[in-house]
Design an enzyme around this catalytic site. Structure first.
Site, short mmCIF file in Angstrom:
data_model
loop_
_atom_site.label_atom_id
_atom_site.label_comp_id
_atom_site.label_asym_id
_atom_site.label_seq_id
_atom_site.Cartn_x
_atom_site.Cartn_y
_atom_site.Cartn_z
N GLY A 81 0.81 -1.22 0.00
CA GLY A 81 0.00 0.00 0.00
C GLY A 81 0.84 1.27 0.00
CB ILE A 83 1.24 3.83 4.75
CG1 ILE A 83 0.00 4.71 4.79
CG2 ILE A 83 2.11 4.08 5.98
CD1 ILE A 83 -0.99 4.39 5.92
NE ARG A 159 -16.51 5.03 7.59
CZ ARG A 159 -16.88 5.79 8.60
NH1 ARG A 159 -17.62 5.29 9.55
NH2 ARG A 159 -16.49 7.02 8.69
NE ARG A 165 -17.83 5.55 15.90
CZ ARG A 165 -18.06 6.39 16.90
NH1 ARG A 165 -19.01 7.30 16.80
NH2 ARG A 165 -17.35 6.33 17.97
CD GLN A 179 -3.04 -8.76 10.01
OE1 GLN A 179 -2.67 -7.73 10.57
NE2 GLN A 179 -3.23 -8.81 8.71
CB VAL A 196 -0.47 2.12 10.86
CG1 VAL A 196 -0.71 3.36 10.02
CG2 VAL A 196 0.94 2.13 11.45
CG ASP A 226 -3.29 11.95 15.77
OD1 ASP A 226 -3.94 12.30 14.78
OD2 ASP A 226 -3.30 10.78 16.19
NE ARG A 229 -2.27 14.42 10.36
CZ ARG A 229 -3.12 13.45 10.10
NH1 ARG A 229 -4.02 13.10 11.01
NH2 ARG A 229 -3.10 12.84 8.95
CG HIS A 254 -5.60 8.08 14.91
ND1 HIS A 254 -4.95 9.26 14.65
CD2 HIS A 254 -5.92 7.58 13.69
CE1 HIS A 254 -4.87 9.46 13.35
NE2 HIS A 254 -5.47 8.44 12.73
C1 LMR Z 1 -5.13 10.10 9.22
O1 LMR Z 1 -5.22 10.54 10.38
O2 LMR Z 1 -4.62 10.75 8.29
C2 LMR Z 1 -5.71 8.76 8.90
O3 LMR Z 1 -5.80 7.99 10.05
C3 LMR Z 1 -7.03 8.96 8.27
C4 LMR Z 1 -7.67 7.72 7.74
O4 LMR Z 1 -8.85 7.53 8.00
O5 LMR Z 1 -7.00 6.94 7.07
#
Ligand code: LMR
Length: 416
Positions: A81, A83, A159, A165, A179, A196, A226, A229, A254
């Site tokens: 993927g 990431i 999703r 959710r 896993q 992750v 986070d 950010r 998160h």
């Molecule tokens: C993010 O915070 O950028 C991701 O977790 C968002 C996501 O839903 O993939």
């Protein structure tokens, strides 16, 4: 599809990856013969199977490797993927675990992504990283997690349209249950696990509860993204470089209920509110901007953050293998059992932590929690408790009803 290590037989396909002059170890590509299969269809499927690239360490220059540590085995899920496509090359280069740390990458994909996974392995091979000693790929977690010292669990289902959710928790929860069991059986007993794939806190909880052979402390949910950010926003607002920002804690989930803690954050060693003297900005702009950043990125990109997520996984690993600077902390979602802030036990909850650099950590006990912070912490704690109740059947608990159907969706930042 699965075949065990015992069933594998390496064939002698070998080729040099680098000239003798630059002393990069010769690369041996060992393809794996398919085991005898009863039906032609199985045989064709297994022919893709697992293959392994490994360096022939017989021919290497000892002056290059004498001071190197023992090879670290790192399993990565969701390995084909976006990431992983950023992260794997950082891992292989030595910039994460260190320039004296050889690494073996054990990559997990799905049946659907097998060819892409082979492509990833080819690109790693073509990048000639001296520290990269081995790449193995596969679709069976029991096999891919074999003896792993670290498991970076990136793979999860995004999703789909109309999915609640609670459905996402269920679907990804099932993946993390499988896993977790595979980690329990195959990984190193002291494997460090960083989850992750979203919803990462509860996915980490599910993996942990299904892996009783691995210390509960070793399971992490990624909230370093986070934290990064939040540091970015403080740097932009204060006009100070981000390296001057310390003690930037993220509390809780998160999700959009996460709590970026500006009260304890420091800018140039001073409390952040003494530098940015604007409480309205902290509460009404800073907090939602950090919590909703994932969603804002999806709107721009049309997909989730990938490069910055990979960088934050690298940061999260470095935080555990390099001692934390005096007075500083890093944020990570860990088991709340016995924490000093009164958060109930049994949740994977993001706390400010410190490490001595040996892979272990402790939760910092010197953060000031005022009434505002306490209320915010309680809200994110309640959300995590509800998520836990929705997956109780996946963690061997008697559960009540899932109360997350038909309510405002706060769980996955990217989905809002
Ligand atoms: C993010 O915070 O950028 C991701 O977790 C968002 C996501 O839903 O993939």
């Amino acid at each position: 599809m699965a075949f065990s290590m015992k069933q594998r037989a390496n064939t002698g396909l070998a080729r040099k990856a680098a000239s003798a002059t630059n002393r990069v170890p010769a690369l041996v590509v060992r393809s794996v013969a398919a085991p005898a299969a009863p039906a032609a269809a199985t045989e064709a499927k297994n022919a893709y199977g697992v293959f392994r690239l490994s360096y022939d360490t017989q021919n290497e220059d000892p002056s290059l490797t004498r001071s190197w540590k023992k090879t670290v085995k790192v399993a990565v899920t969701g390995a084909s993927g976006n990431i992983a496509n950023h992260l794997l090359f950082m891992l292989a280069s030595g910039e994460v675990y260190g320039k004296d740390q050889p690494i073996a990458l054990q990559l997990l994909g799905s049946d659907r992504s097998k060819e892409a996974l082979e492509g990833v392995a080819m690109e790693l091979e073509d990048s000639l990283y001296p520290l990269l000693r081995e790449v193995s790929i596969g679709t069976d977690p029991y096999e891919v997690f074999g003896d792993a010292d670290w498991a970076l669990m990136i793979g999860a289902k995004p999703r789909g349209p109309g999915m609640e959710r609670a459905d996402l928790l269920q679907q990804n929860g099932e993946i993390f249950q499988v896993q977790g069991r595979a980690l329990n059986e195959s990984a190193s007993r002291n494997c460090k696990v960083i989850v992750v794939g979203n919803p990462c806190n509860t996915n980490a909880l599910i993996a942990m509860e299904n892996a009783p052979n691995i210390p509960r402390k070793n399971f992490h949910a990624l909230t370093r993204l986070d934290e990064n950010r939040a540091k970015c926003q403080l740097a932009l607002k204060s006009g100070k470089f981000y390296t001057s920002i310390s003690r930037m804690a993220i509390w809780g989930n998160h999700s959009t209920t996460q709590v970026p803690d500006y009260i304890n954050a420091r800018i140039g060693g001073m409390p952040a509110p003494d530098i940015i003297r604007d409480m309205k900005w902290f509460r009404e702009e800073f907090t939602p901007k950090v919590a909703l950043r994932g969603g804002a990125l999806i709107k721009k990109w049309g997909r989730s953050s990938a490069a910055s997520t990979a960088v934050s996984v690298a940061d999260a690993i470095r935080s555990l293998v390099i001692p934390t600077a005096p007075g500083d902390c890093f944020s990570t979602g860990v088991i709340s059992d016995g924490n000093p802030y009164g958060v109930r036990d049994g949740l994977i909850f993001s706390f400010p932590c410190r490490s001595t650099g040996d892979g272990d950590y402790e939760i910092c006990d010197d953060f000031i929690v005022d009434e505002w912070l306490r209320n915010k912490i309680r809200a994110t704690e309640d959300e995590l408790q509800k998520e836990k109740e929705c997956v109780s059947h996946l963690i061997g608990m008697m559960g009540g009803a899932c109360s997350l159907r038909g309510v405002e969706d706060t769980t996955v930042p990217g989905e809002n």
